[in-house]
Scaffold this motif. Structure first.
Motif, PDB file in Angstrom:
ATOM      1  N   UNK A   1       0.834  -1.208   0.000  1.00  0.00           N
ATOM      2  CA  UNK A   1       0.000   0.000   0.000  1.00  0.00           C
ATOM      3  C   UNK A   1       0.870   1.261   0.000  1.00  0.00           C
ATOM      4  N   UNK A   2       1.960   1.241   0.783  1.00  0.00           N
ATOM      5  CA  UNK A   2       2.868   2.390   0.801  1.00  0.00           C
ATOM      6  C   UNK A   2       3.498   2.605  -0.561  1.00  0.00           C
ATOM      7  N   UNK A   3       3.896   1.516  -1.217  1.00  0.00           N
ATOM      8  CA  UNK A   3       4.501   1.640  -2.544  1.00  0.00           C
ATOM      9  C   UNK A   3       3.521   2.245  -3.548  1.00  0.00           C
ATOM     10  N   UNK A   4       2.267   1.791  -3.518  1.00  0.00           N
ATOM     11  CA  UNK A   4       1.262   2.351  -4.422  1.00  0.00           C
ATOM     12  C   UNK A   4       1.027   3.836  -4.141  1.00  0.00           C
ATOM     13  N   UNK A   5       0.979   4.180  -2.843  1.00  0.00           N
ATOM     14  CA  UNK A   5       0.767   5.582  -2.479  1.00  0.00           C
ATOM     15  C   UNK A   5       1.931   6.443  -2.941  1.00  0.00           C
TER      16      UNK A   5
END
Length: 69
Positions: free
Chosen positions: A4-8
């Motif tokens: 999720x952090x990578x996508x954000x």
């Protein structure tokens, strides 16, 4: 690091061109009295605690170019 952090981070990078977001435009009111002026006011009251507020406002206007109504 979570997916999720990578996508954000990727979304932020695609929008702004860097990984960190720009500061929020909702910052509140800008301070007109900086740290130097606050320290000067503290020194004025340290040397003479009977100084009136209008005298302090005059001092800040003359020595720090701060107009306080």
């Amino acid at each position: 690091v979570s997916p999720r952090s990578l996508y954000r981070w990727r979304s932020i990078f695609e929008e702004f061109g860097k990984v960190t977001k720009p500061p929020s435009p909702l910052r509140g009111r800008e301070q007109i009295v900086g740290l130097a002026a606050l320290n000067a006011a503290k020194e004025v009251y340290f040397h003479d605690s009977s100084v009136m507020l209008d005298e302090l406002a005059w001092y800040l206007a003359i020595h720090h170019d701060i107009v306080i109504s």
